[in-house]
Design a protein around this motif. Structure first.
Motif, PDB file in Angstrom:
ATOM      1  N   LYS A 748      14.714  47.100  23.097  1.00 42.64           N
ATOM      2  CA  LYS A 748      14.478  46.275  21.917  1.00 42.64           C
ATOM      3  C   LYS A 748      15.703  46.263  21.003  1.00 42.64           C
ATOM      4  O   LYS A 748      16.082  45.216  20.463  1.00 42.64           O
ATOM      5  N   ILE A 749      16.323  47.434  20.829  1.00 44.59           N
ATOM      6  CA  ILE A 749      17.508  47.496  19.968  1.00 44.59           C
ATOM      7  C   ILE A 749      18.645  46.668  20.558  1.00 44.59           C
ATOM      8  O   ILE A 749      19.358  45.958  19.839  1.00 44.59           O
ATOM      9  N   ILE A 750      18.819  46.731  21.875  1.00 45.80           N
ATOM     10  CA  ILE A 750      19.867  45.943  22.510  1.00 45.80           C
ATOM     11  C   ILE A 750      19.596  44.454  22.335  1.00 45.80           C
ATOM     12  O   ILE A 750      20.503  43.655  22.068  1.00 45.80           O
ATOM     13  N   GLY A 751      18.318  44.065  22.441  1.00 50.32           N
ATOM     14  CA  GLY A 751      17.986  42.658  22.193  1.00 50.32           C
ATOM     15  C   GLY A 751      18.286  42.237  20.768  1.00 50.32           C
ATOM     16  O   GLY A 751      18.820  41.141  20.532  1.00 50.32           O
ATOM     17  N   LEU A 752      17.964  43.097  19.810  1.00 45.34           N
ATOM     18  CA  LEU A 752      18.268  42.773  18.411  1.00 45.34           C
ATOM     19  C   LEU A 752      19.774  42.703  18.164  1.00 45.34           C
ATOM     20  O   LEU A 752      20.256  41.833  17.424  1.00 45.34           O
ATOM     21  N   LEU A 753      20.530  43.608  18.779  1.00 43.56           N
ATOM     22  CA  LEU A 753      21.978  43.574  18.605  1.00 43.56           C
ATOM     23  C   LEU A 753      22.592  42.337  19.230  1.00 43.56           C
ATOM     24  O   LEU A 753      23.522  41.736  18.669  1.00 43.56           O
ATOM     25  N   LYS A 754      22.077  41.922  20.365  1.00 46.67           N
ATOM     26  CA  LYS A 754      22.580  40.690  20.972  1.00 46.67           C
ATOM     27  C   LYS A 754      22.254  39.481  20.102  1.00 46.67           C
ATOM     28  O   LYS A 754      23.083  38.572  19.945  1.00 46.67           O
ATOM     29  N   GLU A 755      21.054  39.482  19.529  1.00 47.96           N
ATOM     30  CA  GLU A 755      20.718  38.387  18.617  1.00 47.96           C
ATOM     31  C   GLU A 755      21.609  38.407  17.386  1.00 47.96           C
ATOM     32  O   GLU A 755      22.036  37.352  16.884  1.00 47.96           O
ATOM     33  N   GLN A 756      21.931  39.608  16.903  1.00 39.52           N
ATOM     34  CA  GLN A 756      22.835  39.701  15.753  1.00 39.52           C
ATOM     35  C   GLN A 756      24.232  39.210  16.108  1.00 39.52           C
ATOM     36  O   GLN A 756      24.898  38.562  15.293  1.00 39.52           O
ATOM     37  N   ILE A 757      24.688  39.489  17.316  1.00 38.28           N
ATOM     38  CA  ILE A 757      25.996  38.986  17.745  1.00 38.28           C
ATOM     39  C   ILE A 757      25.997  37.467  17.801  1.00 38.28           C
ATOM     40  O   ILE A 757      26.962  36.803  17.393  1.00 38.28           O
ATOM     41  N   ARG A 758      24.914  36.891  18.301  1.00 37.70           N
ATOM     42  CA  ARG A 758      24.828  35.433  18.317  1.00 37.70           C
ATOM     43  C   ARG A 758      24.832  34.863  16.896  1.00 37.70           C
ATOM     44  O   ARG A 758      25.481  33.840  16.621  1.00 37.70           O
ATOM     45  N   ASN A 759      24.120  35.528  15.998  1.00 40.94           N
ATOM     46  CA  ASN A 759      24.121  35.061  14.608  1.00 40.94           C
ATOM     47  C   ASN A 759      25.503  35.188  13.978  1.00 40.94           C
ATOM     48  O   ASN A 759      25.914  34.316  13.195  1.00 40.94           O
ATOM     49  N   GLU A 760      26.224  36.258  14.307  1.00 38.95           N
ATOM     50  CA  GLU A 760      27.577  36.403  13.787  1.00 38.95           C
ATOM     51  C   GLU A 760      28.474  35.275  14.288  1.00 38.95           C
ATOM     52  O   GLU A 760      29.304  34.739  13.548  1.00 38.95           O
ATOM     53  N   GLY A 761      28.329  34.910  15.541  1.00 42.07           N
ATOM     54  CA  GLY A 761      29.107  33.784  16.058  1.00 42.07           C
ATOM     55  C   GLY A 761      28.773  32.483  15.365  1.00 42.07           C
ATOM     56  O   GLY A 761      29.664  31.678  15.057  1.00 42.07           O
ATOM     57  N   GLU A 762      27.482  32.252  15.109  1.00 42.17           N
ATOM     58  CA  GLU A 762      27.100  31.041  14.385  1.00 42.17           C
ATOM     59  C   GLU A 762      27.635  31.051  12.959  1.00 42.17           C
ATOM     60  O   GLU A 762      28.045  30.002  12.429  1.00 42.17           O
ATOM     61  N   ASP A 763      27.653  32.247  12.337  1.00 41.88           N
ATOM     62  CA  ASP A 763      28.234  32.349  10.987  1.00 41.88           C
ATOM     63  C   ASP A 763      29.715  32.009  10.994  1.00 41.88           C
ATOM     64  O   ASP A 763      30.216  31.320  10.086  1.00 41.88           O
ATOM     65  N   LYS A 764      30.434  32.480  11.986  1.00 39.74           N
ATOM     66  CA  LYS A 764      31.861  32.166  12.069  1.00 39.74           C
ATOM     67  C   LYS A 764      32.091  30.676  12.261  1.00 39.74           C
ATOM     68  O   LYS A 764      32.992  30.085  11.649  1.00 39.74           O
ATOM     69  N   ILE A 765      31.292  30.048  13.113  1.00 39.11           N
ATOM     70  CA  ILE A 765      31.426  28.603  13.314  1.00 39.11           C
ATOM     71  C   ILE A 765      31.134  27.853  12.017  1.00 39.11           C
ATOM     72  O   ILE A 765      31.828  26.891  11.647  1.00 39.11           O
ATOM     73  N   PHE A 766      30.111  28.300  11.291  1.00 38.54           N
ATOM     74  CA  PHE A 766      29.773  27.655  10.026  1.00 38.54           C
ATOM     75  C   PHE A 766      30.919  27.783   9.020  1.00 38.54           C
ATOM     76  O   PHE A 766      31.288  26.819   8.350  1.00 38.54           O
ATOM     77  N   LEU A 767      31.505  28.977   8.920  1.00 33.91           N
ATOM     78  CA  LEU A 767      32.603  29.181   7.975  1.00 33.91           C
ATOM     79  C   LEU A 767      33.839  28.387   8.371  1.00 33.91           C
ATOM     80  O   LEU A 767      34.542  27.834   7.508  1.00 33.91           O
ATOM     81  N   ILE A 768      34.116  28.304   9.650  1.00 34.25           N
ATOM     82  CA  ILE A 768      35.273  27.515  10.087  1.00 34.25           C
ATOM     83  C   ILE A 768      35.061  26.041   9.774  1.00 34.25           C
ATOM     84  O   ILE A 768      35.981  25.339   9.321  1.00 34.25           O
ATOM     85  N   ASN A 769      33.852  25.538   9.974  1.00 41.54           N
ATOM     86  CA  ASN A 769      33.576  24.137   9.647  1.00 41.54           C
ATOM     87  C   ASN A 769      33.700  23.877   8.148  1.00 41.54           C
ATOM     88  O   ASN A 769      34.242  22.841   7.722  1.00 41.54           O
ATOM     89  N   LYS A 770      33.197  24.817   7.338  1.00 43.83           N
ATOM     90  CA  LYS A 770      33.347  24.655   5.898  1.00 43.83           C
ATOM     91  C   LYS A 770      34.816  24.683   5.481  1.00 43.83           C
ATOM     92  O   LYS A 770      35.258  23.884   4.643  1.00 43.83           O
ATOM     93  N   LEU A 771      35.575  25.599   6.073  1.00 40.95           N
ATOM     94  CA  LEU A 771      36.999  25.668   5.774  1.00 40.95           C
ATOM     95  C   LEU A 771      37.699  24.385   6.191  1.00 40.95           C
ATOM     96  O   LEU A 771      38.567  23.860   5.474  1.00 40.95           O
TER      97      LEU A 771
END
Length: 831
Positions: A748-771
């Motif tokens: 379960k923890i590994i699944g949550l960490l993988k989901e967090q990694i995906r969210n971090e990637g989406e955050d980076k894409i969002f920030l790059i688009n805003k920039l």
């Protein structure tokens, strides 16, 4: 030839104060900040060489670059910021590393008081974008920096120089070159003289002997590693036949380890001691005829192989005249060894150790198999990350290529299986066929049980005098024939059932064969301890049970060889020569694995009556490994439907633990606690049960009143009290349950960490688009202000209003996106 790219990059100028603000190289937590100037220099050089940016379009100050399909188009400013990120700029080439160390040593030279060198910069990880960061334009500049670095190293002490060179992120060749060049001629001579004076001839001889012994030990270890039968075979099998067939050979390797662990204590505390103090023969010893290799009787009965050979005396180094009952009166100061007590406790300790190791192996295998939460992206990882670039030999390269190809087939087969659902009618038809198949399998299993029980009763009615002949192989032959015939029947039913999943087909076959073999073994256990003990009163029934189990192992091994010969080799010849088909038979994983579990169960059942039975099992497994491997390579083909056996090792260990080991432990516990030993042979011949050996020893300790008075108390509360037994069983089950829950929590923890990694990637894409949008708005505002200035102050008045209107009429945008009309009020009034 392509024209050089004209690039423009706005790099902020650096002032001279930055050197003073740069942190010290001795502060480990701020070590990456000391690369500020080097990072800017690299970014500028990379931009000038055209690695990051494309040429600017004339007339525009803001340039966007085309990206891949579906990816946002980024501007030069955005790319410049991305290029300045630590993950893009932390990579170092050899020239950059030497340049950085040169700059650092120059700064250290300028200081009046030089501090002691601490931890210097550690190796930086390579660039994620694999940029070519060889920034020096000429080799001369790099050589000059290297020479200056060598001079600086020469001014340091030996310890500081070695520490600094050791921590440089360079190759071993570069470090060796710097170390050799940094030695001054005077230092080299002093070092050579010191070495000649420090080591005498005796010291050199001692060091030479130590190096020779070390080399010999390494050679022996490498020889032992090369002598293992699975050194190269497992990689070859996994590459050609996949993980499903490989799981069988891995399980066979695990059984070898278990039997070795079981045999070593028996050799040390029972077989070796009894062989050192052999008892007097009770009668004439028969000669070896060769038939004992099949029947296990004859000459083998009078050896340490069977229970009846072991004495019930207290062994000592020397023995005076024996007393009544065969007891030995030891002399003063001799070594005492109670053989009945040693026999009982050694058997109990070996089974306890085997139980602990088996439970640990099962839980560890469970954790390894089920720890990974998701396999998303495993195809890309297999394609791009599976190759081992250290492989240089052609044979090893071919094996690795086959392994990657087979792994991709298994992954794709599993993916296609999930993507192909069955209709409702098809599922209903499959359930009906599967139910009929199970009814037929259970009916055949009941028939086999009745046949074994009937034939065993017939064998009991035969006279006991004939139990040394070849006819004693009749019961093992009948059982082996029934097992082999029923397994082929189950395989035919599995073919008719047409399972969608090959994993389900293997699991179904394993369950059916397991039910058959465990039921047959249950009937045989009742035959040995229930019927044979009563029929062999006055004889050594323990030896008979040990010989019977030996015969079962030998006959089962012969049938496995016949199955490999006729079931695989002859069938391949018929298929190729007569039927003119190129298809070979597949390796039956379920039947072969259950044969291994069946043989191991026989070993555990008979180890109490034949202490050398694990040695027979080890020899049997080694021969079986080579025979099965040769038959697999020559007569079998890879599975037509590849499947990924990710959990097979866990399933095999689970079946080995609960039905096999647990059943054998119950059988032996019943024999130790309830069955009366023979009165003519064995270490427990004068006792009512084998368990009484421990009780008698505790009573002797109580009457003797020695300093070990705590041992009777320990025996009473830990062995005789059933509460401790139930408590130990409950704790063992609790440990298994907690281990399973921990693994589930890890998943379960590994699944949550993988989901967090995906969210971090989406955050980076969002920030790059805003920039990117911010820089777009800034570019539009600059262009709008330029057009406004041009329309407000024209260079010359046009002759007619049309040209002037054409100059100033176009709509412009302010920084907020609103349209701007730059026409004068008079022009709007005329219109």
């Amino acid at each position: 030839m392509a024209q050089p790219l004209a690039l423009a990059l706005d790099v902020p100028e650096t002032t001279g104060d930055e050197d003073s603000l740069e942190p010290s190289p001795y502060e480990e937590n701020e070590v990456h900040d000391s690369f500020h100037r080097l990072i800017q220099e690299q970014s500028l050089r990379v931009a000038e060489e055209g690695l990051e940016l494309l040429p600017l379009v004339p007339g525009r100050g803001h340039q966007t670059l085309p990206g891949p399909e579906g990816a946002p188009v980024l501007s030069t400013a955005t790319l410049r910021i991305l290029a300045s990120m630590p993950s893009r700029t932390i990579g170092r080439s050899r020239g950059a590393i030497i340049s950085q160390y040169y700059n650092r040593t120059v700064r250290l030279r300028r200081r009046s008081s030089r501090p002691l060198l601490g931890n210097v910069l550690r190796s930086a990880r390579p660039s994620l974008r694999l940029y070519d960061l060889e920034l020096d334009s000429t080799i001369l500049e790099e050589d000059e920096k290297r020479s200056l670095l060598v001079k600086e190293l020469q001014g340091l002490s030996v310890a500081q120089r070695d520490h600094m060179v050791r921590n440089m992120p360079l190759s071993l060749g570069e470090k060796r070159w710097l170390r050799e060049k940094s030695w001054s001629p005077k230092g080299k001579r002093r070092d050579q003289q010191g070495r000649r004076g420090a080591f005498s001839c005796c010291s050199r001889l001692r060091y030479s002997c130590m190096l020779a012994l070390h080399s010999l030990g390494l050679a022996l270890l490498s020889g032992l590693y090369a002598a293992r039968p699975w050194r190269y075979a497992l990689k070859q099998i996994g590459g050609q036949f996949g993980s499903s067939v490989l799981s069988y050979f891995l399980f066979l390797k695990t059984l070898l380890a278990f039997n070795t662990l079981l045999l070593l204590p028996l050799l040390a505390f029972l077989v070796g001691v009894q062989a050192a103090f052999p008892p007097d023969p009770a009668g004439p010893v028969p000669t070896f005829s060769g038939l004992e290799l099949l029947t296990g009787g004859g000459r083998f009965t009078h050896t340490v192989m069977y229970y009846g050979y072991y004495s019930n005396t207290t062994l000592s180094q020397s023995c005076d005249s024996p007393l009544e009952g065969g007891q030995c009166s030891p002399r003063q100061g001799s070594l005492l060894y109670n053989m009945p007590l040693a026999y009982l406790f050694t058997m109990g300790a070996t089974f306890f150790i085997t139980c602990i190791v088996l439970v640990y192996s099962m839980s560890h295998s469970f954790g390894e198999s089920y720890r990974v939460g998701s396999t998303k992206g495993i195809h890309a990882l297999t394609v791009f990350c599976s190759w081992d670039y250290k492989v240089t030999q052609k044979r090893a390269s071919r094996v690795q290529q086959d392994s990657i190809c087979t792994q991709l087939k298994e992954l794709l087969a599993e993916w296609h299986l999930r993507e192909r659902p069955r209709s409702v009618c098809g599922q209903l038809r499959q359930v009906v066929v599967l139910g009929l198949g199970w009814l037929l399998c259970l009916g055949s299993t009941m028939g086999c049980i009745v046949a074994v029980l009937t034939f065993s009763e017939v064998m009991i009615q035969r006279p006991a005098s004939g139990h040394q002949g070849v006819e004693m192989l009749a019961l093992p032959l009948v059982v082996s024939v029934l097992n082999l015939g029923a397994s082929y029947l189950f395989r035919g039913l599995a073919t008719l059932e047409q399972h969608d999943s090959p994993v389900l087909e293997v699991y179904t076959a394993i369950c059916r064969n397991l039910i058959l073999k465990m039921a047959v073994l249950g009937v045989l256990c009742y035959h040995w301890l229930g019927r044979r003990v009563a029929a062999l009163q006055g004889h050594c029934w323990e030896d008979f049970v040990g010989q019977e189990l030996y015969r079962f192992m030998v006959v089962d091994f012969i049938f496995m060889l016949l199955d490999s010969l006729f079931g695989e080799w002859v069938w391949r010849l018929i298929s190729e020569k007569k039927l003119k088909r190129k298809q070979k038979p597949e390796f039956d994983i379920a039947r072969n694995v259950l044969d291994l579990i069946y043989g191991q169960t026989l070993t555990w059942l008979g180890v109490l009556f034949s202490p050398l039975l694990p040695a027979v099992q080890i020899l049997r497994l080694l021969l079986l490994f080579h025979i099965k491997k040769a038959s697999l390579m020559a007569n079998c083909q890879a599975p037509r439907r590849p499947w990924l056996a990710s959990h097979m090792s866990t399933v095999f260990l689970t079946l080995l633990c609960f039905p096999s080991f647990l059943g054998a432990a119950v059988f032996l516990c019943y024999a130790v606690w309830q069955v009366r030993p023979s009165s003519t042979c064995g270490p427990f011949r004068t006792l009512n049960t084998m368990y009484e050996a421990g009780t008698v020893w505790v009573r002797r300790l109580e009457h003797a009143g020695s300093g070990a008075s705590w041992l009777p108390w320990l025996h009473h509360f830990l062995v005789e009290n059933t509460f401790f037994l139930f408590l130990a069983s409950a704790l063992l089950l609790a440990v298994i349950y907690l281990n399973i829950q921990v693994v589930r929590g890890q998943r379960k923890i590994i699944g949550l960490l993988k989901e967090q990694i995906r969210n971090e990637g989406e955050d980076k894409i969002f920030l790059i688009n805003k920039l990117h949008s911010v820089y777009d708005e800034e570019g539009r505002s600059r262009s709008g202000r330029t057009q406004e200035t041009t329309c407000a102050i024209p260079p010359s008045r046009p002759k007619d209003g049309g040209d002037r209107k054409e100059l100033c009429n176009p709509s412009h945008h302010d920084p907020e996106g609103r349209d701007l009309d730059l026409r004068s009020p008079q022009d709007m009034a005329v219109e």
